[in-house]
Design a protein around this motif. Structure first.
Motif, mmCIF file in Angstrom:
data_model
loop_
_atom_site.group_PDB
_atom_site.id
_atom_site.type_symbol
_atom_site.label_atom_id
_atom_site.label_comp_id
_atom_site.label_asym_id
_atom_site.label_seq_id
_atom_site.Cartn_x
_atom_site.Cartn_y
_atom_site.Cartn_z
ATOM 1 N N THR A 27 0.871 -1.287 -0.139
ATOM 2 C CA THR A 27 0.133 -0.055 -0.180
ATOM 3 C C THR A 27 0.689 1.483 0.036
ATOM 4 O OG1 THR A 27 -1.337 -1.373 1.411
ATOM 5 C CG2 THR A 27 -1.914 1.027 1.253
ATOM 6 N N PHE A 28 1.907 1.251 0.697
ATOM 7 C CA PHE A 28 2.950 2.328 0.716
ATOM 8 C C PHE A 28 4.271 2.308 0.258
ATOM 9 C CE2 PHE A 28 -0.211 2.536 4.338
ATOM 10 C CZ PHE A 28 -0.864 3.700 3.894
ATOM 11 N N ASP A 29 4.876 2.934 0.015
ATOM 12 C CA ASP A 29 6.518 3.067 -0.445
ATOM 13 C C ASP A 29 7.033 3.218 1.143
ATOM 14 O OD1 ASP A 29 8.798 2.953 -1.752
ATOM 15 O OD2 ASP A 29 8.717 5.044 -2.601
ATOM 16 N N VAL A 30 7.669 2.150 1.510
ATOM 17 C CA VAL A 30 8.128 1.787 2.802
ATOM 18 C C VAL A 30 9.924 2.298 2.865
ATOM 19 C CG1 VAL A 30 8.271 0.544 4.994
ATOM 20 C CG2 VAL A 30 6.239 0.598 3.490
ATOM 21 N N TYR A 31 10.040 3.220 3.855
ATOM 22 C CA TYR A 31 11.731 3.265 4.141
ATOM 23 C C TYR A 31 11.876 2.870 5.524
ATOM 24 C CZ TYR A 31 11.926 5.883 -0.204
ATOM 25 O OH TYR A 31 11.882 6.310 -1.741
ATOM 26 N N LEU A 32 13.073 2.367 5.752
ATOM 27 C CA LEU A 32 13.479 1.995 7.261
ATOM 28 C C LEU A 32 14.740 2.565 7.506
ATOM 29 C CD1 LEU A 32 12.953 0.409 9.973
ATOM 30 C CD2 LEU A 32 13.788 -1.485 8.821
ATOM 31 N N ALA A 33 14.917 3.458 8.335
ATOM 32 C CA ALA A 33 16.187 4.140 9.031
ATOM 33 C C ALA A 33 16.288 3.509 10.436
ATOM 34 C CB ALA A 33 15.908 5.635 9.112
ATOM 35 N N ARG B 220 18.448 15.055 7.406
ATOM 36 C CA ARG B 220 19.086 14.715 5.916
ATOM 37 C C ARG B 220 18.102 13.593 5.527
ATOM 38 N NH1 ARG B 220 23.691 14.382 7.163
ATOM 39 N NH2 ARG B 220 24.037 12.255 7.064
ATOM 40 N N ILE B 221 18.024 12.758 6.150
ATOM 41 C CA ILE B 221 17.121 11.475 5.666
ATOM 42 C C ILE B 221 15.801 12.098 5.083
ATOM 43 C CG2 ILE B 221 16.141 9.487 6.174
ATOM 44 C CD1 ILE B 221 18.612 8.688 7.916
ATOM 45 N N GLU B 222 15.161 12.743 5.986
ATOM 46 C CA GLU B 222 13.936 13.123 5.886
ATOM 47 C C GLU B 222 13.820 14.116 4.508
ATOM 48 O OE1 GLU B 222 10.330 16.046 7.967
ATOM 49 O OE2 GLU B 222 12.634 16.510 8.382
ATOM 50 N N HIS B 223 14.756 14.984 4.297
ATOM 51 C CA HIS B 223 14.967 16.100 3.360
ATOM 52 C C HIS B 223 14.966 14.911 1.847
ATOM 53 C CE1 HIS B 223 17.081 18.096 0.041
ATOM 54 N NE2 HIS B 223 16.348 19.019 0.543
ATOM 55 N N ASP B 224 15.720 13.999 1.938
ATOM 56 C CA ASP B 224 15.969 12.831 0.845
ATOM 57 C C ASP B 224 14.873 12.247 0.399
ATOM 58 O OD1 ASP B 224 18.505 13.920 0.795
ATOM 59 O OD2 ASP B 224 19.382 12.231 1.747
ATOM 60 N N VAL B 225 14.132 11.443 1.496
ATOM 61 C CA VAL B 225 13.130 10.701 1.332
ATOM 62 C C VAL B 225 11.779 11.389 0.996
ATOM 63 C CG1 VAL B 225 11.661 8.835 2.427
ATOM 64 C CG2 VAL B 225 14.023 8.830 2.817
ATOM 65 N N LYS B 226 11.471 12.474 1.723
ATOM 66 C CA LYS B 226 10.301 13.474 1.725
ATOM 67 C C LYS B 226 9.175 12.561 1.925
ATOM 68 C CE LYS B 226 12.058 17.055 -1.496
ATOM 69 N NZ LYS B 226 13.525 16.484 -1.249
ATOM 70 N N PRO B 227 9.059 11.863 3.282
ATOM 71 C CA PRO B 227 7.890 11.085 3.632
ATOM 72 C C PRO B 227 6.610 11.813 3.761
ATOM 73 C CG PRO B 227 9.507 11.444 5.661
ATOM 74 C CD PRO B 227 9.982 12.179 4.218
ATOM 75 N N ASP B 228 5.683 11.009 3.862
ATOM 76 C CA ASP B 228 4.488 11.450 4.083
ATOM 77 C C ASP B 228 4.078 11.271 5.517
ATOM 78 O OD1 ASP B 228 2.781 12.393 1.361
ATOM 79 O OD2 ASP B 228 3.948 10.324 1.155
ATOM 80 N N VAL B 229 4.646 10.014 6.268
ATOM 81 C CA VAL B 229 4.546 9.744 7.454
ATOM 82 C C VAL B 229 5.816 9.378 7.782
ATOM 83 C CG1 VAL B 229 3.406 8.312 9.262
ATOM 84 C CG2 VAL B 229 2.099 8.998 7.231
#
Length: 356
Positions: free
Chosen positions: A29-35, A80-89
């Motif tokens: 359902t979503f594009d998932v990133y895991l830091a 920096r991770i937030e800036h690169d990924v541009k997540p919605d949540v």
């Protein structure tokens, strides 16, 4: 697809199981990133447990939290991770990620969510009173940030409301299909004596002294603690066996052969071992505290207990006439509520509701 950024420093143990399952379930359902950070408790083959569609980002500065400068470097890295990924949540898991993450992210361009996985100021008990007070004050301060605290059950949500402005909860669940497959090929390890058991680290949170007192009150029963820990010396009753840590297959075999599961902890988010024992149709006796009291309804699917005498009374009653309807109802509750299928549905609904 909307983007979800999971942030998890405590990537091991129960939190690893929870976060990896959640990431995998959200991939459709979503594009998932895991830091994340690799800890000693992180499984060596952790990447094999994660869906190949998950974007993995190892956070370098999670492993160097020793001074304010390290914290500043971590905040910069997370931004920096937030800036690169541009997540919605952005979903923060456990206390360290939740603490630093609520400082790093302001929630202006996305929604920030924090799941504590059990508040430390509850799990410490009275013995950690000063630390407990400090952690609670920190949670109150950070609870004013632009963030939703998402807990694992209603009773943890009630605690969250005392330290956070915005809260919600989604019940934790087990993967019923995987657990069933694991149990199918396992023969129970039984003993001729009536067996009461618990599972986990022998530490303050699990109240080994209380477990020991229960065993003393029911000398005719066999008590087993699967696990080990720094307070092993508190388990002195002659009818208690400490097994040490066991491979999962052997631990499940011992659990299948036991009659009663006891969880006398100071508090939980939701203990996965409790849900698993409900699925195995074990009679569950649990402390009436955060987490446990959301899952177990007294006299319906198990028993809530406060004192050692309460546990002892229920055990002795079960030794005479076993209340089979309660474990059966516990099993039904897992099938309909505390499973990853329901958890997935509720999470998708929750994330979609907060996407900006």
């Amino acid at each position: 697809m909307k983007k979800i950024l999971m942030v998890c420093e405590a990537f091991g143990g129960g939190v690893f199981a929870y976060v990896s399952q959640l990431c995998n379930d959200m991939c459709d359902t979503f594009d998932v990133y895991l830091a994340y950070a690799v800890r000693p408790q992180t499984p060596k083959n952790y990447k094999e447990a994660l869906d190949k569609r998950i974007h993995l980002i190892e956070v370098e500065n999670f492993g160097h939290l020793k001074n304010p400068l390290a914290d500043i470097r971590l905040v910069k890295e997370l931004r920096r991770i937030e800036h690169d990924v541009k997540p919605d949540v952005i979903h923060l898991h456990s206390s360290i990620a939740g603490g630093i993450g609520r400082i790093a992210f302001n929630g202006k361009n996305n929604s920030v969510v924090y799941t504590p996985h059990g508040y430390s100021f509850v799990l410490m008990g009275k013995k950690g009173s000063l630390k407990m007070w400090m952690y609670k004050q920190m949670e109150k301060i950070l609870g004013k940030r632009n963030c939703i605290t998402l807990t694992c059950c209603k009773s943890e949500d009630e605690v969250a409301k005392t330290v956070s402005g915005r809260t919600a909860y989604v019940e934790t669940g087990v993967n019923v299909e995987d657990l069933s497959a694991s149990l199918d090929g396992i023969q129970p390890i039984r003993d001729e004596r009536f067996t009461v058991y618990t599972l986990g680290r022998i530490c303050v949170q699990k109240q080994p002294e209380l477990f020991n007192r229960i065993a003393e009150l029911v000398p005719e029963a066999r008590f087993v603690w699967i696990g080990s820990g720094e307070l092993s010396d508190k388990l002195t009753a002659p009818n208690i066996e400490i097994t040490g840590w066991k491979p999962r297959k052997e631990a499940l075999a011992m659990a299948k052969g036991a009659d009663i599961y006891v969880l006398c902890s100071l508090g939980e988010a939701i203990a996965m071992s409790l849900i698993e024992n409900m699925f195995m149709k074990k009679l569950c006796l649990v402390s009436e505290v955060m987490g446990n009291k959301s899952v177990i309804k007294d006299g319906v699917n198990g028993f809530l207990c406060n004192r050692a005498e309460d546990y002892a009374t229920r055990i002795k009653e079960a030794m005479k006439v076993f209340p089979a309807s309660l474990p059966q109802q516990a099993y039904e509750d897992v099938i309909h509520i505390y499973n990853t299928r329901e958890m997935k549905r509720k999470y998708i609904e929750f994330y979609n509701s907060i996407c900006k």
